[in-house]
Design an enzyme around this catalytic site. Structure first.
Site, PDB file in Angstrom:
ATOM      1  N   HIS A   1      -2.122   4.181   2.042  1.00 45.96           N
ATOM      2  CA  HIS A   1      -1.410   4.284   0.768  1.00 45.96           C
ATOM      3  C   HIS A   1      -1.464   2.981  -0.019  1.00 45.96           C
ATOM      4  O   HIS A   1      -0.959   2.913  -1.144  1.00 45.96           O
ATOM      5  CB  HIS A   1       0.039   4.695   1.016  1.00 45.96           C
ATOM      6  CG  HIS A   1       0.180   6.088   1.546  1.00 45.96           C
ATOM      7  ND1 HIS A   1      -0.120   7.198   0.798  1.00 45.96           N
ATOM      8  CD2 HIS A   1       0.558   6.539   2.772  1.00 45.96           C
ATOM      9  CE1 HIS A   1       0.076   8.290   1.533  1.00 45.96           C
ATOM     10  NE2 HIS A   1       0.483   7.912   2.727  1.00 45.96           N
TER      11      HIS A   1
ATOM     12  N   GLU B   1       2.337  14.012  11.780  1.00 48.71           N
ATOM     13  CA  GLU B   1       2.878  14.184  10.436  1.00 48.71           C
ATOM     14  C   GLU B   1       2.980  15.639   9.991  1.00 48.71           C
ATOM     15  O   GLU B   1       3.227  15.904   8.815  1.00 48.71           O
ATOM     16  CB  GLU B   1       2.017  13.402   9.439  1.00 48.71           C
ATOM     17  CG  GLU B   1       1.912  11.911   9.782  1.00 48.71           C
ATOM     18  CD  GLU B   1       1.174  11.114   8.731  1.00 48.71           C
ATOM     19  OE1 GLU B   1       1.834  10.662   7.779  1.00 48.71           O
ATOM     20  OE2 GLU B   1      -0.052  10.959   8.863  1.00 48.71           O
TER      21      GLU B   1
END
Length: 254
Positions: free
Chosen positions: A51, A155
């Protein structure tokens, strides 16, 4: 990075010895923050190339700053990016955090990217920064590579169901549940649902003899993570810094 003897204990070795280790998750490119983490006494930093930016030159500068302070560096790469993992390790990262590991097969691919044969398929070279620019022997470099730390991120709901198999995969050292992606995968249910899935994944990881890494936004949350059995406590510095900045703004009288 491949060191000359004597070698300081690796993160992997310290985990095996039962230590609890504290780190900082950095999404903001800043060698100064890396240095400050070391001066403060943190054990490691996680540089986010999923990210955050994945600039190799900037990454090398961060790794150099970390080495000067004796801080280990883990790098979070993107999903299924073995080439990036290779470059990060060649630059001297102590390990890789792999996002979106949904199955044992995904875990095996992550391990293959991070380790040399026969355990993995990482390309071999000693002339990189990790090999001290060709000044170490092949055996020294192989030996140092055995200390590479592999963290599998869980996740999704599917990954939580497979957490035991993921954690038990040979070469996986730790498991990290990504709460934001997990919540998104489940359609943003109540927090109790995400917490329940997280606890289940953590139990599976500990049952397989693997360390649990937990991202926390504050020192108070870190205490809760410790009580829950996290061996790798990771402070989200974006949250820590924003809370600090907000605390500096005077409250407006009502």
């Amino acid at each position: 990075m491949t060191p000359r003897v004597p070698r300081r204990p690796s993160l992997k070795g310290r985990l095996a010895a039962g230590e609890r280790l504290y780190g900082a998750l950095l999404r903001l490119p800043s060698e100064t923050l890396v240095e400050m983490a070391g001066v403060a006494g943190l054990d490691y930093v996680v540089l986010d190339c999923e990210h955050g930016p994945a600039d190799m030159t900037a990454l090398q500068h961060h790794l150099t700053a970390a080495a000067a302070q004796g801080v280990d560096v883990l790098v979070r790469v993107g999903t299924a990016e073995p080439a990036l993992a290779l470059r990060c390790l060649d630059l001297g990262a102590s390990g890789i955090v792999h996002p979106h590991v949904d199955s044992a097969e995904d875990a095996r691919r992550a391990v293959a990217a991070d380790h040399y044969p026969p355990l993995g398929q990482r390309g071999f070279a000693t002339y990189s920064r990790a090999g001290r620019f060709g000044t170490v022997t092949a055996q020294e470099h192989l030996s140092a590579g055995e200390d590479t730390l592999v963290v599998a991120m869980i996740e999704t709901e599917r990954a939580c169901a497979a957490a035991g198999e993921i954690a038990a995969t040979k070469g996986v050292d730790a498991v990290l549940v990504g709460p934001s992606d997990l919540a998104a995968d489940c359609g943003f249910p109540g927090q109790d649902v995400v917490d329940g899935l997280t606890r289940s994944a953590h139990r599976a990881a500990r049952g397989a003899g693997r360390a649990v890494m937990t991202i926390v936004p504050s020192a108070t949350a870190a205490r809760g993570a410790e009580e829950a059995g996290a061996q790798l406590v990771l402070f989200n510095m974006a949250a820590v810094l924003m809370d600090t900045f907000r605390s500096l703004v005077p409250s407006t009288p009502g």
